[in-house]
Scaffold this active site. Structure first.
Site, PDB file in Angstrom:
ATOM      1  N   LYS A   1       0.811  -1.214   0.000  1.00  0.00           N
ATOM      2  CA  LYS A   1       0.000   0.000   0.000  1.00  0.00           C
ATOM      3  C   LYS A   1       0.845   1.265   0.000  1.00  0.00           C
ATOM      4  O   LYS A   1       0.384   2.322  -0.418  1.00  0.00           O
ATOM      5  CB  LYS A   1      -0.972  -0.034   1.169  1.00  0.00           C
ATOM      6  CG  LYS A   1      -1.997  -1.164   0.992  1.00  0.00           C
ATOM      7  CD  LYS A   1      -3.057  -1.176   2.059  1.00  0.00           C
ATOM      8  CE  LYS A   1      -4.168  -2.154   1.724  1.00  0.00           C
ATOM      9  NZ  LYS A   1      -3.811  -3.550   1.998  1.00  0.00           N
TER      10      LYS A   1
HETATM   11  C1  LIG Z   1      -4.546  -4.606   1.516  1.00  0.00           C
HETATM   12  C2  LIG Z   1      -3.835  -5.898   1.408  1.00  0.00           C
HETATM   13  C3  LIG Z   1      -4.257  -6.901   0.530  1.00  0.00           C
HETATM   14  C4  LIG Z   1      -5.520  -6.766  -0.306  1.00  0.00           C
HETATM   15  O1  LIG Z   1      -5.387  -5.759  -1.283  1.00  0.00           O
HETATM   16  P1  LIG Z   1      -6.709  -5.189  -2.015  1.00  0.00           P
HETATM   17  O2  LIG Z   1      -6.216  -4.106  -2.901  1.00  0.00           O
HETATM   18  O3  LIG Z   1      -7.604  -4.694  -0.937  1.00  0.00           O
HETATM   19  O4  LIG Z   1      -7.294  -6.320  -2.765  1.00  0.00           O
HETATM   20  C5  LIG Z   1      -3.498  -8.039   0.439  1.00  0.00           C
HETATM   21  N1  LIG Z   1      -2.391  -8.225   1.192  1.00  0.00           N
HETATM   22  C6  LIG Z   1      -1.956  -7.286   2.056  1.00  0.00           C
HETATM   23  C7  LIG Z   1      -0.744  -7.543   2.861  1.00  0.00           C
HETATM   24  C8  LIG Z   1      -2.651  -6.096   2.183  1.00  0.00           C
HETATM   25  O5  LIG Z   1      -2.207  -5.161   3.037  1.00  0.00           O
END
Ligand SMILES: *Cc1c(COP(=O)(O)O)cnc(C)c1O
Length: 465
Positions: A113
């Protein structure tokens, strides 16, 4: 570039407006009015470029009219040059003859993210300063969005952030990465409920237009288009490293809110030769069931060892529905109304066929996730986090073992989920140096019931209860 709402009733906006707005006023999500295309030669020319330069070429058409080339370049250089701890920013790591991991956890908060939120923080700073405006960010986190968002805006002058997390349902490292940031513009809130409850509170606050204007609400969740946009880039850089555009590549993506994998879908729409996109889910398998049955039907939320995917309602799925329904906002509204009334809806046959044509899906439970962490560790010595392990297993289930390269997005550093990793492989993953003293730092957060009025009161009071 102009942006349109998936529900067809909200105003068409510029990139700048979309970035500051988040959710559309008609309850929909913003999409680019048309997709820019990258030609065969454009894609081949990405080979060997520094990450920030590749990002510039992929992102440029999406921000046209809102940022000059020089402004965008400066932001990308700062974001991907300085704040990631790996020279290649998003390195590929080979773990089998035909299997790669795309490591997306070398940013400040150790999850993918950071790729989008570090950039979004810079967009917020730039646009709020230009407009002489303040922005109040309200977000919900199942774990990793919160810390990445807080880290991204802690130093922003015109932004304050209220971050909701489901009380007791995020890992200790995840919680502390949020609650130990004691900056005055940061308010952490533990909600007595699930992640879906937190997300519903955020949506409700956005749909309360008077409140929304009163506090000038902005969004950091992946309903914000700028997040999806930033994530398109690493599909290009990874595929090009493995031989695109001459050779296609398949991706397996650990999925919760459908944001990260939707960025892969957009990359394919722009011309990147992606053979298959695999939706990798844990026991919260609404998307895997949708692929199997053609019905999108809500289930119960299960707590798993991959908590960042403990989500039933995947916000960004609406963006895909919009495309499947021929970009018809009225059709999306009808589906969402049916879903609101019945907690499910069924796709028309042609749309269901198109969905299956684009995506595969697998559900991986906790037992299989642990077994996959063990198998990968035994075979290669690699310690994968549980979310990544869900992706690796789904790739094995859905994609042929030879031929097109299988790339799994490695979405988090194993030390974020140390307890699950230790239980599976017997190794205690070590936090990188900049977080080594995390467990000893002072925490600050408040607890609230799952209640919109309580949240609004706290936000009106600037976070002081
Ligand atoms: C947020 C997250 C996901 C899922 O991602 P999306 O974009 O919500 O599908 C998967 N793995 C980790 C470690 C995350 O932080």
């Amino acid at each position: 570039m102009k942006y349109v709402s998936t529900r067809g009733l909200a105003d068409t906006l510029s990139f700048e407006e979309v970035t500051l707005t988040g959710l559309a006023r008609d309850g929909g999500l913003y999409m680019p009015a048309s997709l820019p295309k990258m030609s065969f030669d454009d894609i081949r020319a990405l080979r060997g470029l520094p990450y920030a330069e590749a990002a510039f070429r992929v992102i440029r058409p999406f921000v046209e009219g809102s940022l000059t080339d020089a402004e965008l370049k400066a932001m990308l250089d700062e974001t991907y040059g300085d704040t990631f701890r790996h020279a290649s920013t998003a390195p590929l790591n080979q773990i089998g003859a035909n299997d790669w991991l795309l490591e997306l956890f070398h940013g400040p908060t150790l999850a993918f993210k950071d790729f989008a939120l570090q950039l979004l923080g810079r967009f917020f700073d730039h646009f709020t300063a230009r407009q002489g405006k303040r922005l109040t960010i309200l977000g919900a986190t199942s774990g990793d969005t919160g810390s990445a968002a807080i880290e991204a805006v802690r130093a922003c002058e015109n932004v304050s952030i209220f971050m909701l997390h489901p009380k007791g349902r995020v890992s200790e490292v995840q919680r502390r990465q949020m609650t130990t940031i004691l900056a005055p513009n940061v308010v952490n809130i533990a909600v007595e409920g699930t992640f879906d409850d937190c997300q519903a509170l955020v949506k409700a606050a956005f749909n309360d237009h008077a409140f929304r204007d009163e506090v000038s609400l902005g969004a950091v969740n992946s309903i914000n288009w700028a997040r999806v946009m930033a994530q398109i880039v690493y599909y290009f850089t990874a595929a090009v490293s493995l031989g695109a555009p001459e050779r296609p590549v398949s991706f397996s993506v650990p999925t919760g809110n459908f944001g990260d994998i939707f960025a892969g879908y957009i990359a394919r729409g722009m011309g990147l030769p992606i053979e298959r996109l695999v939706i990798a889910t844990n026991a919260n398998d609404i998307l895997a069931r949708t692929l199997k049955t053609g019905s999108y039907a809500m289930g119960d939320v299960h707590a798993t060892i991959s908590p960042s995917m403990d989500i039933q309602i995947s916000s960004n799925f609406e963006r895909l529905m919009f495309d499947l329904a021929g970009r018809d906002g009225a059709a999306v509204r009808a589906y969402m109304d049916t879903f609101a009334a019945n907690r499910s809806f069924s796709f028309a046959p042609a749309e269901y066929a198109a969905l299956k044509d684009l995506f595969s899906a697998a559900r991986v439970d906790d037992k299989e996730t642990s077994a996959t962490m063990q198998a990968v560790y035994k075979a290669s010595g690699y310690v994968a986090d549980p979310h990544t392990a869900v992706g690796i297993r789904a790739a094995e289930v859905c994609l042929p073992a030879t031929g097109t390269p299988r790339v799994t997005l490695s979405t988090a550093h194993p030390a974020k989920f140390g307890a699950a990793v230790k239980a599976a492989v017997g190794v205690d993953p070590v936090l990188p140096a900049h977080l080594a003293d995390l467990l000893g730092r002072e925490e600050r957060y408040q607890t609230l019931p799952n209640d919109l009025n309580a949240l609004k009161a706290l936000m009106r009071a600037g976070g002081r209860s």
